[in-house]
Design a protein around this motif. Sequence first.
Motif: not given
Length: 578
Positions: A382-386, A393-394, A406-409
């Motif tokens: 699963h794509a890493k997610q919060i 936190a973000a 990775q490129e960002g969020i």
Amino acid sequence: MKYKELAEFYEAASSTPKRLEKTEILVKFLKKIASSGKELDRDVLYLLLGDIYPEYDERRIGISTQIAIKAISKATGINETNVLHEWKVLGDLGKVAKALTAKRKQSTLHTGVLTTEKVLENLRKLPELIGKGTVGKKLDLITELLSSASPVEALYLIRTLIGDLRIGLKESTVRDAMAKAFFSENKEAPKKIQDIIDKSNDLASVFNIVKDGKIDEFEKIHLEIGKPIKAMLAQKAKNIKEAFESVGKPAAIEYKYDGFRLIIHKKGDKVIFFTRRLENVTKQFPEVVSYVQKYVKGDSFILDSEAVGFNKKTKEYMPFQDISQRIRRKYHIEKLQEELPVEINVFDILYYNGKSLLKEPFEKRTALIKKIVKNNPYKIIHAKQIITSDEVAAERFYKQALKDRQEGIMFKNLQARYQPGSRVGHMLKVKPEERDLDLVITGGEYGTGKRGGWLSSFILSCKAGKLKDEFLEIGKFGTGIKEKSTEESKIGISFHELTEKLRPYFLEEKGKSVKIKPKIVVSVTYQEIQKSINYNSGFALRFPRFTALRPDKHPTEAATLDEVKKDFENQKRNWRYG
Ligand code: ATP
């Protein structure tokens, strides 16, 4: 329908550069097809944009200019050298066919009436003819059409064959014309028609439903496993605060992986992969077929994901440009799969066990992924997610994503539905400000000395506007390309390779300069954007450098002039404030 009527439409549409006028001309034409009541005539919708099948279908005409020249010669009885000479003078093979057909018509009496059905019948046989010894058969099919064509018909037949219709019509014009023709009072119609175009990628099926003027009937267009759909795209946010403002709190935040989009379809044992350009790339990823079969539960589904490359030994993630050849290469797949493994990061689900999930909130879709995809790092996860409302936190998550190369969020609104083909405001990307653009190659220049025989500099163009079909030049590059073929190192591309990639799209050669059909998208980095009178975009990139081919991107997805202007303004702002 007589092909003559279609050719007359092409003529009328290309007589004006104005989009609105083109739309009006198309409105009349569409009404005519609708009133003919013939089921066969709906396929004319494919020919309108120079295609023979729906966009999702992989079969393309694929005729080289060389074969087109041979066919013109055969149909008109004028030898190839003279056809070539005319091409040099007129610069457009369609015009050559028109002029030479006119000459032939004076000397022979020809009474063939060409129909669109006959044209489609012959053109559709072309992609079936593969391999050695088929050139003759192809030539026969084309010559048969050209021999019964009038000069204007010959012009458009040849342009269709070489994939360069030059009437300035695109899908969005067809969409607007359908809305005007059949829903004149309804402002919602263009958007709703776009929705079903993006879902089906089949203009003729869309036309079939739209022509009756009943919007409720649109529901009849369903997602189908095995038929590609356009991916939902993201807008850009300046920073985390702005992203939260747009998508609301709490939001789902995920890694924006630096890979390529892979949309996974499965029904029973059959697994199919599509890129965001709707290309079927299943053959290139046999190992992923088995991951999907082993680690995802369900009889039928459509998953949206990003495939990311990683180093086999160190397990570190690799940037997109290092693995882009996995999409392109059709041979030695096993070797490539060994050397450049990918991990599938699943971030959305559009369909599950017979039911479309497009209208379900993201919250529900993402929960379902967690239920059905069994996490297997370096295979499928699963794509890493919060899910959070907390900016700190973000920020932490963002830093981690960059640290993990990775490129960002991505920020996602938890209640939003999935909108195929749209660049939506409920999915936003946040990534470090960097200077790079995806542009299209529209020209080149032959090199000298050791680079003789190949193009050594390439002209870059951006799109004139989001809805415009035109490309504007913005710079030239020659750096970032290798001198030698890359067979040994596997990474990057050489002058020779890039030239060969572009060659099928050469439109015109004059001295050392070549005009090239906008087909190949590349990512370039640059130091600065300047205003310039040298290029018709009004801007020039300073020190553009090639970083990657973007086989996953369609030329219509290239950066627009507005985006270039924005980057130009941003760079000024950044300088001013240090
Ligand atoms: P860019 O050039 O910035 O990558 P893009 O034009 O390729 O942008 P965007 O729509 O701007 O595409 O960004 C979305 C792309 O990011 C998707 O097409 C997908 O390939 C990729 N992506 C990576 N991770 C995710 C994720 N978690 N959710 C959605 N898309 C993701």
